[in-house]
Design a protein around this motif. Sequence first.
Motif, PDB file in Angstrom:
ATOM      1  N   MET A  91      56.173  17.446   2.774  1.00 60.44           N
ATOM      2  CA  MET A  91      55.371  18.627   3.073  1.00 60.44           C
ATOM      3  C   MET A  91      54.975  18.649   4.544  1.00 60.44           C
ATOM      4  N   PHE A  93      52.424  20.813   7.178  1.00 58.85           N
ATOM      5  CA  PHE A  93      51.256  21.677   7.061  1.00 58.85           C
ATOM      6  C   PHE A  93      51.157  22.637   8.234  1.00 58.85           C
ATOM      7  N   LYS A  95      48.550  23.224  10.233  1.00 61.16           N
ATOM      8  CA  LYS A  95      48.027  22.581  11.436  1.00 61.16           C
ATOM      9  C   LYS A  95      48.642  21.186  11.500  1.00 61.16           C
ATOM     10  N   TYR A  96      49.300  20.910  12.619  1.00 62.08           N
ATOM     11  CA  TYR A  96      49.946  19.596  12.702  1.00 62.08           C
ATOM     12  C   TYR A  96      48.895  18.509  12.564  1.00 62.08           C
ATOM     13  N   ASN A  97      49.239  17.495  11.799  1.00 65.24           N
ATOM     14  CA  ASN A  97      48.242  16.478  11.462  1.00 65.24           C
ATOM     15  C   ASN A  97      48.834  15.076  11.508  1.00 65.24           C
ATOM     16  N   PRO A  98      49.304  14.658  12.678  1.00 69.28           N
ATOM     17  CA  PRO A  98      49.800  13.277  12.749  1.00 69.28           C
ATOM     18  C   PRO A  98      48.657  12.297  12.505  1.00 69.28           C
ATOM     19  N   PHE A  99      49.029  11.094  12.086  1.00 70.65           N
ATOM     20  CA  PHE A  99      48.015  10.074  11.840  1.00 70.65           C
ATOM     21  C   PHE A  99      47.604   9.429  13.152  1.00 70.65           C
ATOM     22  N   ALA A 100      46.455   8.774  13.115  1.00 69.77           N
ATOM     23  CA  ALA A 100      45.956   8.065  14.294  1.00 69.77           C
ATOM     24  C   ALA A 100      46.750   6.768  14.462  1.00 69.77           C
ATOM     25  N   LYS A 101      48.055   6.932  14.658  1.00 67.89           N
ATOM     26  CA  LYS A 101      48.933   5.770  14.771  1.00 67.89           C
ATOM     27  C   LYS A 101      49.968   6.053  15.851  1.00 67.89           C
ATOM     28  N   PHE A 109      55.647   6.038   7.866  1.00 65.79           N
ATOM     29  CA  PHE A 109      54.510   5.912   6.956  1.00 65.79           C
ATOM     30  C   PHE A 109      54.934   5.960   5.486  1.00 65.79           C
ATOM     31  N   SER A 110      55.795   6.925   5.157  1.00 67.72           N
ATOM     32  CA  SER A 110      56.136   7.072   3.737  1.00 67.72           C
ATOM     33  C   SER A 110      56.921   5.860   3.236  1.00 67.72           C
ATOM     34  N   PHE A 148      49.092  11.124  19.428  1.00 69.50           N
ATOM     35  CA  PHE A 148      48.252  12.187  19.988  1.00 69.50           C
ATOM     36  C   PHE A 148      48.595  12.492  21.437  1.00 69.50           C
ATOM     37  N   GLN A 155      54.113  17.386  18.240  1.00 72.13           N
ATOM     38  CA  GLN A 155      53.386  16.800  17.106  1.00 72.13           C
ATOM     39  C   GLN A 155      53.857  17.419  15.800  1.00 72.13           C
ATOM     40  N   ARG A 162      58.233  12.964   9.878  1.00 68.24           N
ATOM     41  CA  ARG A 162      57.508  12.136   8.922  1.00 68.24           C
ATOM     42  C   ARG A 162      57.788  12.617   7.495  1.00 68.24           C
ATOM     43  N   ALA A 179      50.548  27.245  14.743  1.00 69.84           N
ATOM     44  CA  ALA A 179      49.759  26.758  15.870  1.00 69.84           C
ATOM     45  C   ALA A 179      50.609  26.532  17.110  1.00 69.84           C
TER      46      ALA A 179
END
Lengths: 253, 540
Positions: A91, A93, A95-101, A109-110, A148, A155, A162, A179
């Motif tokens: 999925m 989204f 608003k792009y939402n990368p992790f703090a990594k 990650f997956s 970030f 992103q 991801r 966005a």
Amino acid sequence: MPREDFIAVDHFSFFYGAKQALFDIHMDIPERQVTALIGPSGCGKSTLLRNMNRMNDLIDGVRHAGDIRLNGSSLYDPKIEVISLRKRVGMVFQKYNPFAKTIYENVVFSLRVAGRNGRRELDEVVERSLRSAALWEEVKDRLHESAFGLSGGQQQRLCIARAIANQPEILLMDEPCAALDPTATLKIESLIRDLKEQFTIVIVTHNMEQATRCSDRTAFLYMGRLIEYGSTRQIFETPRQEETEAYISGRFS
Amino acid sequence: MDSKPTSFATTGRSRKGEPFVWLTAAGLTMGVVLTLGLLGLVVTKGIQTFWPDRIQVFEIDTGAGTEKVAGYVVQERERRDPQGVDHEEIQIFRGNRELFGEKFAFFDRASIRSQEIPEDILLVERMEGGHVIARAGKILRADGTEVPANDPGFATSLDELIEKTDTKREELRRIEKIEIGRNAREVKELRSLERFEGSTPETQARLATLNEEFLKLDAERNLVRQALAGDVLLLDAVDGREIRIEAGELLHIFRPNQAGVIGRTGEMLRRVWHFLASDPREANTEGGVYPAIFGTVVMTLVMSLFVTPFGVVAAIYLREYAKQGPLVRAVRISVNNLAGVPSIVFGVFGLAFFIYFLGGVVDSWFFPRSEEPVFKSGGVLWASLTLALLTVPVVIVATEEALAAVPRGVREAALACGASKWQAIQRVVLPASLPGILTGVILAMARGAGEVAPLMLVGVVKSAPDLPIDGEAPFIHAERQFMHLGFHIYDLGFQSPDSEAAKPMVFATTLLLITIVVVMNLAAIIIRNRLRKKYATSSF
Ligand SMILES: Nc1ncnc2c1ncn2[C@@H]1O[C@H](COP(=O)(O)OP(=O)(O)OP(=O)(O)O)[C@@H](O)[C@H]1O
Ligand SMILES: [Mg+2]
């Protein structure tokens, strides 16, 4: 032979508590094609999309009727584990939402949560996914820097990388370009056209041109109901329903 | 055609809010002024403590003649006597306790006939009895020779004398604290073994060798003591009386009226160092506060080690897993109110639960043979746990806020990648909320480091013989009592026999405590900012 009813939405209704958001939606989404969901704000596009990986389970007091089947097997089969289902459905989204990594850790990650930690495999996955997301050339020298540090469009492409890293069958995209600026949007659209070779893609969009540019099928939703569903060309050139025509020509009130 | 310049409204609605702006600004100003005033007082007073003042010699009219007094002015005050006459008085630190009984004295300004700053006045620090302010008399050596003050070699002889006492004293300390201490501990262990399992030829033999060793050490000690005892420094107080100081008592000699700015700065730095790095003497009113610094830092760090995981885990459950309802709300309110419970109550709880109950259990399981309580008495472990309990609401509240501030999209993204709820929390939500959690830990540390009342019940003492961490196995002594700067301030200011004498130490210790809290917080803030840079929350 690609399957015509790869995702089968079967008389599906959905309620947020007392509020019914979807009314008896019935549609078949074909394999390895891009299907666009369009419609005015609040008509239930996200709700429908988020049911395809049971993301709406997280909300208290939701309820559904009817069924959704992936490749023939029901999503709501009590024997199915939600986690294993979500591994088959990626999925992206609005608003792009990368992790703090780091960029690298974002992509793998997956695999990490699935317990796959082999260095070689991860390296391969990172390169393949980032290439598929048309991001590899831009980030290959900074894989271990924070995600970030990337631009918004980068992103969002990272989020796409991801989502496809663990080789899902389906890719759900909820206004992935909302966005982003026009250049980044064009990049992601061409990416979508490439990705459909491998994935079945469902995309929510408010942008009519985007739907015509990159989708094969289009579904028009209005007030929780599926008004019209057909090939993109047919919907945009010869809409059969009045509401559809009004909406795509921008005369909608 | 000419166009009118656009005009903007200069009065009206936009101005309505201003009185309130002033009000908020006034509130802020007040807070800032109060804080700065407090800090300014502590800083100036604290620094004054260390700055070596010039020593003045006053000639004072006592009515029946004149008397000479040497010392430095500490403060001035006005006093109205019973007849209603105002007197301007100065308070002088004049040391020489054996002559006057008190180190400070007030004199009426009107009675001062003259004052001067003679070059040859010495300020002598010694082990006991406080400072001596006097002129050099002579050195009497153990071998019968003497060096009078007007001898050209007097200054070097004095330096040699002090150097010699320093080395001897260090030697004495080593023998007493380390070697005799080790010997005594082994004897004690063997005795306790004998009591429980009967004495065997081996234990007897070992005890005999230990005893022999002790006798040898004792003889060695006496030798050093004798070497220390022989020499004497004679000083002449300004009123003509003589002061006698055994060389073994001498710590440091300074000539404040001869030293220039550099010399006095050097002396100040020496005093600061001495204050930071040495043990207290004379019921804490002299010497340094090193053990208290050590105790404070260790306790605060151990407390953070306990409070962080405990608070974070509790907050995760409350925010992420517990079903939000009346029960959870009640728990949350209780946790917040825990922060308002008087801290002494936590001390009482710590004493009852940690020390008497837990400590008793630990002692009966692990130290059944010990005569004295080991864990069933106050110690750094119990004190840290008590403070952890006291500060856990801070961490819980901060962590909950930090968790709530993680955007929903990030959690959903983790779940959409096939993560379980715990995986999402552990791998994505917690790292993203780490800066916020650290803020909570910083606040907890600041609160805990400054807390005194509960500590008095659970392990802080006026003076502890050993540090909670040292070179002696098992290195970390969680059961040991310890000293603490906050308690030290209380003890100096309110418990010492001569609180006037202790006042400079109170300010210096307060300054130090504030500095330590600030340093620890700065360290935590630097770590947090690093993390924040690494995990900066994404924004458009
Ligand atoms: N968590 C929720 N709780 C209750 N009602 C909701 C929730 N999420 C969405 N709804 C309602 O369900 C309806 C459909 O919402 P949905 O988000 O699917 O619309 P949408 O078509 O995606 O709109 P947009 O184009 O603005 O994103 C709306 O009326 C909305 O108010
Ligand atoms: Mg939506």
